[in-house]
Write a protein that holds these residues in place. Sequence first.
Motif, PDB file in Angstrom:
ATOM      1  N   VAL A  61       0.849  -1.194   0.000  1.00  0.00           N
ATOM      2  CA  VAL A  61       0.000   0.000   0.000  1.00  0.00           C
ATOM      3  C   VAL A  61       0.887   1.248   0.000  1.00  0.00           C
ATOM      4  O   VAL A  61       0.657   2.196  -0.759  1.00  0.00           O
ATOM      5  CB  VAL A  61      -0.971   0.003   1.200  1.00  0.00           C
ATOM      6  CG1 VAL A  61      -1.725   1.316   1.309  1.00  0.00           C
ATOM      7  CG2 VAL A  61      -1.950  -1.164   1.081  1.00  0.00           C
ATOM      8  N   ARG A  62       1.912   1.227   0.834  1.00  0.00           N
ATOM      9  CA  ARG A  62       2.866   2.352   0.847  1.00  0.00           C
ATOM     10  C   ARG A  62       3.504   2.523  -0.533  1.00  0.00           C
ATOM     11  O   ARG A  62       3.632   3.638  -1.034  1.00  0.00           O
ATOM     12  CB  ARG A  62       3.928   2.146   1.919  1.00  0.00           C
ATOM     13  CG  ARG A  62       3.401   2.306   3.336  1.00  0.00           C
ATOM     14  CD  ARG A  62       4.501   2.087   4.354  1.00  0.00           C
ATOM     15  NE  ARG A  62       5.519   3.113   4.209  1.00  0.00           N
ATOM     16  CZ  ARG A  62       5.844   4.005   5.147  1.00  0.00           C
ATOM     17  NH1 ARG A  62       5.221   3.987   6.302  1.00  0.00           N
ATOM     18  NH2 ARG A  62       6.786   4.894   4.929  1.00  0.00           N
ATOM     19  N   ALA A  63       3.875   1.417  -1.145  1.00  0.00           N
ATOM     20  CA  ALA A  63       4.489   1.477  -2.473  1.00  0.00           C
ATOM     21  C   ALA A  63       3.524   2.076  -3.489  1.00  0.00           C
ATOM     22  O   ALA A  63       3.934   2.836  -4.380  1.00  0.00           O
ATOM     23  CB  ALA A  63       4.938   0.086  -2.907  1.00  0.00           C
ATOM     24  N   ALA A  64       2.244   1.760  -3.362  1.00  0.00           N
ATOM     25  CA  ALA A  64       1.249   2.309  -4.287  1.00  0.00           C
ATOM     26  C   ALA A  64       1.120   3.825  -4.120  1.00  0.00           C
ATOM     27  O   ALA A  64       0.944   4.542  -5.118  1.00  0.00           O
ATOM     28  CB  ALA A  64      -0.101   1.627  -4.070  1.00  0.00           C
ATOM     29  N   TYR A  65       1.212   4.314  -2.895  1.00  0.00           N
ATOM     30  CA  TYR A  65       1.163   5.767  -2.683  1.00  0.00           C
ATOM     31  C   TYR A  65       2.401   6.452  -3.260  1.00  0.00           C
ATOM     32  O   TYR A  65       2.323   7.573  -3.759  1.00  0.00           O
ATOM     33  CB  TYR A  65       1.027   6.107  -1.194  1.00  0.00           C
ATOM     34  CG  TYR A  65      -0.403   6.085  -0.719  1.00  0.00           C
ATOM     35  CD1 TYR A  65      -1.294   7.094  -1.093  1.00  0.00           C
ATOM     36  CD2 TYR A  65      -0.876   5.061   0.099  1.00  0.00           C
ATOM     37  CE1 TYR A  65      -2.610   7.074  -0.663  1.00  0.00           C
ATOM     38  CE2 TYR A  65      -2.191   5.042   0.528  1.00  0.00           C
ATOM     39  CZ  TYR A  65      -3.056   6.052   0.144  1.00  0.00           C
ATOM     40  OH  TYR A  65      -4.365   6.031   0.552  1.00  0.00           O
ATOM     41  N   ASP A  66       3.541   5.797  -3.198  1.00  0.00           N
ATOM     42  CA  ASP A  66       4.782   6.388  -3.710  1.00  0.00           C
ATOM     43  C   ASP A  66       4.935   6.249  -5.227  1.00  0.00           C
ATOM     44  O   ASP A  66       5.615   7.062  -5.855  1.00  0.00           O
ATOM     45  CB  ASP A  66       6.001   5.726  -3.049  1.00  0.00           C
ATOM     46  CG  ASP A  66       6.262   6.260  -1.650  1.00  0.00           C
ATOM     47  OD1 ASP A  66       5.893   7.419  -1.376  1.00  0.00           O
ATOM     48  OD2 ASP A  66       6.847   5.516  -0.838  1.00  0.00           O
ATOM     49  N   ALA A  67       4.305   5.253  -5.826  1.00  0.00           N
ATOM     50  CA  ALA A  67       4.536   4.927  -7.239  1.00  0.00           C
ATOM     51  C   ALA A  67       4.387   6.106  -8.206  1.00  0.00           C
ATOM     52  O   ALA A  67       5.220   6.270  -9.092  1.00  0.00           O
ATOM     53  CB  ALA A  67       3.631   3.768  -7.662  1.00  0.00           C
ATOM     54  N   PRO A  68       3.383   6.958  -8.055  1.00  0.00           N
ATOM     55  CA  PRO A  68       3.249   8.060  -9.031  1.00  0.00           C
ATOM     56  C   PRO A  68       4.293   9.169  -8.867  1.00  0.00           C
ATOM     57  O   PRO A  68       4.369  10.065  -9.691  1.00  0.00           O
ATOM     58  CB  PRO A  68       1.854   8.631  -8.738  1.00  0.00           C
ATOM     59  CG  PRO A  68       1.160   7.620  -7.904  1.00  0.00           C
ATOM     60  CD  PRO A  68       2.230   6.867  -7.175  1.00  0.00           C
ATOM     61  N   PHE A  69       5.072   9.099  -7.796  1.00  0.00           N
ATOM     62  CA  PHE A  69       6.001  10.188  -7.467  1.00  0.00           C
ATOM     63  C   PHE A  69       7.415   9.653  -7.242  1.00  0.00           C
ATOM     64  O   PHE A  69       7.992   9.800  -6.159  1.00  0.00           O
ATOM     65  CB  PHE A  69       5.509  10.918  -6.209  1.00  0.00           C
ATOM     66  CG  PHE A  69       4.028  11.190  -6.226  1.00  0.00           C
ATOM     67  CD1 PHE A  69       3.494  12.146  -7.091  1.00  0.00           C
ATOM     68  CD2 PHE A  69       3.157  10.492  -5.399  1.00  0.00           C
ATOM     69  CE1 PHE A  69       2.122  12.394  -7.126  1.00  0.00           C
ATOM     70  CE2 PHE A  69       1.792  10.744  -5.417  1.00  0.00           C
ATOM     71  CZ  PHE A  69       1.277  11.691  -6.288  1.00  0.00           C
ATOM     72  N   GLU A 121      11.944  13.738  -7.370  1.00  0.00           N
ATOM     73  CA  GLU A 121      11.591  15.143  -7.189  1.00  0.00           C
ATOM     74  C   GLU A 121      10.918  15.743  -8.422  1.00  0.00           C
ATOM     75  O   GLU A 121      10.006  16.550  -8.298  1.00  0.00           O
ATOM     76  CB  GLU A 121      12.846  15.949  -6.816  1.00  0.00           C
ATOM     77  CG  GLU A 121      12.563  17.362  -6.377  1.00  0.00           C
ATOM     78  CD  GLU A 121      11.721  17.481  -5.110  1.00  0.00           C
ATOM     79  OE1 GLU A 121      10.888  18.402  -5.049  1.00  0.00           O
ATOM     80  OE2 GLU A 121      11.870  16.645  -4.193  1.00  0.00           O
ATOM     81  N   SER A 122      11.331  15.331  -9.613  1.00  0.00           N
ATOM     82  CA  SER A 122      10.748  15.905 -10.827  1.00  0.00           C
ATOM     83  C   SER A 122       9.270  15.538 -10.985  1.00  0.00           C
ATOM     84  O   SER A 122       8.559  16.171 -11.766  1.00  0.00           O
ATOM     85  CB  SER A 122      11.531  15.449 -12.059  1.00  0.00           C
ATOM     86  OG  SER A 122      11.386  14.053 -12.248  1.00  0.00           O
ATOM     87  N   CYS A 123       8.790  14.552 -10.231  1.00  0.00           N
ATOM     88  CA  CYS A 123       7.394  14.113 -10.301  1.00  0.00           C
ATOM     89  C   CYS A 123       6.583  14.530  -9.074  1.00  0.00           C
ATOM     90  O   CYS A 123       5.432  14.123  -8.924  1.00  0.00           O
ATOM     91  CB  CYS A 123       7.336  12.593 -10.427  1.00  0.00           C
ATOM     92  SG  CYS A 123       8.145  11.953 -11.886  1.00  0.00           S
ATOM     93  N   GLN A 124       7.181  15.336  -8.205  1.00  0.00           N
ATOM     94  CA  GLN A 124       6.542  15.616  -6.919  1.00  0.00           C
ATOM     95  C   GLN A 124       5.961  17.021  -6.781  1.00  0.00           C
ATOM     96  O   GLN A 124       5.576  17.436  -5.693  1.00  0.00           O
ATOM     97  CB  GLN A 124       7.535  15.341  -5.793  1.00  0.00           C
ATOM     98  CG  GLN A 124       7.914  13.880  -5.734  1.00  0.00           C
ATOM     99  CD  GLN A 124       8.950  13.561  -4.684  1.00  0.00           C
ATOM    100  OE1 GLN A 124       9.575  14.443  -4.114  1.00  0.00           O
ATOM    101  NE2 GLN A 124       9.137  12.280  -4.439  1.00  0.00           N
ATOM    102  N   ALA A 125       5.864  17.751  -7.874  1.00  0.00           N
ATOM    103  CA  ALA A 125       5.326  19.114  -7.797  1.00  0.00           C
ATOM    104  C   ALA A 125       3.888  19.114  -7.274  1.00  0.00           C
ATOM    105  O   ALA A 125       3.509  19.981  -6.473  1.00  0.00           O
ATOM    106  CB  ALA A 125       5.401  19.799  -9.160  1.00  0.00           C
ATOM    107  N   GLY A 126       3.081  18.161  -7.705  1.00  0.00           N
ATOM    108  CA  GLY A 126       1.680  18.088  -7.267  1.00  0.00           C
ATOM    109  C   GLY A 126       1.546  17.891  -5.771  1.00  0.00           C
ATOM    110  O   GLY A 126       0.901  18.695  -5.092  1.00  0.00           O
TER     111      GLY A 126
END
Length: 145
Positions: free
Chosen positions: A36-44, A47-52
């Motif tokens: 579950v933790r991995a699923a929360y991290d997967a889209p980010f 740093e280049s993917c963490q602006a949202g």
Amino acid sequence: MPEVWHRFKDAVATAPPLDVARFVQSGCATRLAPEVRAAYDAPFPGESCQAGPRALPGLVPDTPGDPAGPADRAAWQTLTTLDRPFLVAFSDGDPITGGMAPILRKSMAGAAGLDHPVVKGAGHFLQEDAGAELGRHIAAFVTST
């Protein structure tokens, strides 16, 4: 907004690197499974993917003078007068938004006369701590209204 909100907002803005799963975990009363933790991290993944996620807390108006305040107050005015059924469902352990439960029950016209659950033993993220119970409450609300 409670002090914990301001600490969270500052932490998200300054965390090097941003660990989305850790922040979600900190709002849960239960332990998240590694997948579950991995699923929360997967889209980010970096740093280049963490602006949202970094910007998200700043989008919440938390002072009266916030630039989004007028739109927020206009939305509140509209929402409080709607006569559509309005379910208020919070946990008994939400340190961030839980204080809004009695305000919403009292202020939202559509909440009047309805039963509003308080999910026991959960934190801010009800979908993680008590997803099945929350789903039952929502299904019962939809069916009854």
